[in-house]
Design an enzyme around this catalytic site. Structure first.
Site, PDB file in Angstrom:
ATOM      1  N   CYS A  88       3.209  -6.261  -2.175  1.00 51.24           N
ATOM      2  CA  CYS A  88       4.641  -6.211  -1.840  1.00 51.24           C
ATOM      3  C   CYS A  88       4.944  -4.893  -1.115  1.00 51.24           C
ATOM      4  O   CYS A  88       4.436  -3.844  -1.512  1.00 51.24           O
ATOM      5  CB  CYS A  88       5.494  -6.326  -3.103  1.00 51.24           C
ATOM      6  SG  CYS A  88       5.120  -7.806  -4.051  1.00 51.24           S
TER       7      CYS A  88
ATOM      8  N   CYS B  26       6.207  -1.637  -3.078  1.00 47.99           N
ATOM      9  CA  CYS B  26       5.580  -1.267  -4.344  1.00 47.99           C
ATOM     10  C   CYS B  26       4.346  -0.391  -4.151  1.00 47.99           C
ATOM     11  O   CYS B  26       3.497  -0.676  -3.304  1.00 47.99           O
ATOM     12  CB  CYS B  26       5.204  -2.542  -5.081  1.00 47.99           C
ATOM     13  SG  CYS B  26       4.314  -2.239  -6.604  1.00 47.99           S
TER      14      CYS B  26
ATOM     15  N   CYS C 103      -3.248  -4.115  -7.398  1.00 50.31           N
ATOM     16  CA  CYS C 103      -2.635  -5.445  -7.330  1.00 50.31           C
ATOM     17  C   CYS C 103      -2.930  -6.021  -5.957  1.00 50.31           C
ATOM     18  O   CYS C 103      -2.904  -5.308  -4.968  1.00 50.31           O
ATOM     19  CB  CYS C 103      -1.125  -5.326  -7.541  1.00 50.31           C
ATOM     20  SG  CYS C 103      -0.272  -6.917  -7.522  1.00 50.31           S
TER      21      CYS C 103
ATOM     22  N   GLU D  85      -1.398   2.873 -15.585  1.00 52.10           N
ATOM     23  CA  GLU D  85      -0.205   3.572 -16.070  1.00 52.10           C
ATOM     24  C   GLU D  85       0.530   2.763 -17.129  1.00 52.10           C
ATOM     25  O   GLU D  85       0.559   1.534 -17.066  1.00 52.10           O
ATOM     26  CB  GLU D  85       0.774   3.755 -14.908  1.00 52.10           C
ATOM     27  CG  GLU D  85       0.221   4.577 -13.789  1.00 52.10           C
ATOM     28  CD  GLU D  85       1.214   4.699 -12.644  1.00 52.10           C
ATOM     29  OE1 GLU D  85       0.817   5.204 -11.596  1.00 52.10           O
ATOM     30  OE2 GLU D  85       2.370   4.291 -12.800  1.00 52.10           O
TER      31      GLU D  85
END
Ligand code: SAH
Ligand code: SF4
Length: 342
Positions: free
Chosen positions: A116, A119, A112, A92
């Site tokens: 976290c 997120c 990723c 994105e």
């Protein structure tokens, strides 16, 4: 790095290649310019002899990205892109319009690995890191789509930039090159969740970019509950690395703080945060947290965020609340791709 990826070569490498092929030196500059402007094929290089174009095509790929989806905000000029990479993976990018020009938020990885809790990008872990050419491609494809010139870049999309260190530094070198897109390093921000060894390494590069740290909490207890990375490198270690970064580069650091209701928005948090950052050359950016459906976090009301902001300023910490753009198009990272691959 992919050895066949010609768009990720820097001008010195292209010059060496051109020399090896017995072509005149100036061709390297011409080819570099075409590539950095985001051509999709060798045929677009109209001032390069056909024989040389064929030769390049035989040994090197031109990495291209395709626009899979485009969402335009109806409340501001924010545009969100879902780009498809050559292997079908999706990333994105978000284009934002400010008074001083256009700014783009780009992704540095597919997914990723930092995980976290607040997120959407890290929900399925890391698929792969992006090549320098794929980071550039998000800028050039967006410029071409809108017929504009982008003047600011933030590495704040999907992925942890310091977990893709070499490709990100190579990207920074390419994007700021005067024969390339020529976007000044002072107009580029890199955001990290706090990969401490990467912060020390980045300081050594002495690039005048803005470093943003996703701090989000003033102590280990709260930060570790939100960010796995904090269990590896705690708050004290992170702040020490930031102080070193400021000393080596002379640059102000920006601390990002996503305010989450009942988690990190208390008066005590403001007090601890101000103690932590006291005397540092820094700025705090408060972000009203975007709810992600996989967690139960809630955005505090405007008044609570304003009170938190006022408190920090009263303690002498330079703090502002980030303007929210594109709230009608899921403009925060990971949310659109998440929906697409569900
Ligand atoms: N991996 C890097 C850069 C990409 S994330 C980093 O973590 O810094 C970009 C920013 O968006 C980070 O500050 C991140 O903490 C923030 N962010 C992610 N999800 C969010 C959410 N749901 N609400 C508010 N901010 C969020
Ligand atoms: Fe990765 Fe940044 Fe999302 Fe954390 S906030 S999971 S580091 S993209």
């Amino acid at each position: 790095m992919d050895k066949n990826d010609i768009k990720s070569l820097n001008l010195d490498e292209l010059t060496a290649l051109i020399k090896e092929w017995g072509e005149p030196n100036f061709r390297a500059g011409q080819i570099f310019k075409w590539l950095q402007q985001g051509v999709d094929s060798y045929e677009e290089m109209t001032d390069i002899p056909q024989k040389l174009r064929d030769k390049m095509a035989n040994s090197y790929n031109i990495v291209t990205i395709k626009c899979k989806k485009r969402l335009e905000s109806t409340i501001d000029d924010t545009v969100k892109y879902l780009y498809e990479l050559s292997d079908g993976e999706l990333v994105e990018s978000v284009l934002m319009k400010y008074n001083h020009g256009y700014s783009i938020c780009i992704s540095t990885q597919v997914g990723c690995r930092m995980g976290c809790s607040f997120c959407a990008s890290g929900l399925n872990g890391l698929t792969r890191s992006l090549l320098p050419s794929e980071m550039l491609g998000q800028i050039t494809a967006t410029q071409r789509d809108r017929g504009i010139r982008i003047s600011n870049v933030v590495l704040m999309g999907m992925g942890e930039p310091l977990d893709n260190f070499d490709n990100v530094v190579r990207f920074l070198e390419l994007v700021s090159h005067e024969k390339g897109l020529n976007i000044g390093l002072r107009h580029i921000s890199l955001s990290t969740s706090g990969v401490v060894p990467g912060i020390y390494k980045l300081a050594e590069c002495k690039m005048p970019i803005t470093l943003s740290i996703s701090l989000h909490a003033p102590n280990d207890e709260i930060r570790s509950s939100m960010m796995k990375v904090n269990k590896r490198w705690g708050v004290a270690e992170l702040i020490k690395a930031c102080k070193d970064y400021i000393k080596v580069t002379g640059r102000r650091i920006s601390f990002e703080y996503a305010v989450i209701s009942g988690v990190n928005d208390s008066d005590e948090c403001a007090r601890q945060l101000s103690r932590l950052l006291k005397g540092m050359l820094c700025h705090v950016n408060l972000i009203p947290a975007n709810p992600v459906k996989e967690n139960s976090y809630k955005k505090p009301d405007r008044a609570t965020i304003q009170k938190f902001c006022d408190k920090l300023n009263a303690f002498g910490i330079n703090t502002t609340i980030r303007r929210t753009l594109g709230s009608d198009i899921d403009a925060s990272c990971g949310q659109l791709r998440g929906r697409e691959i569900e």
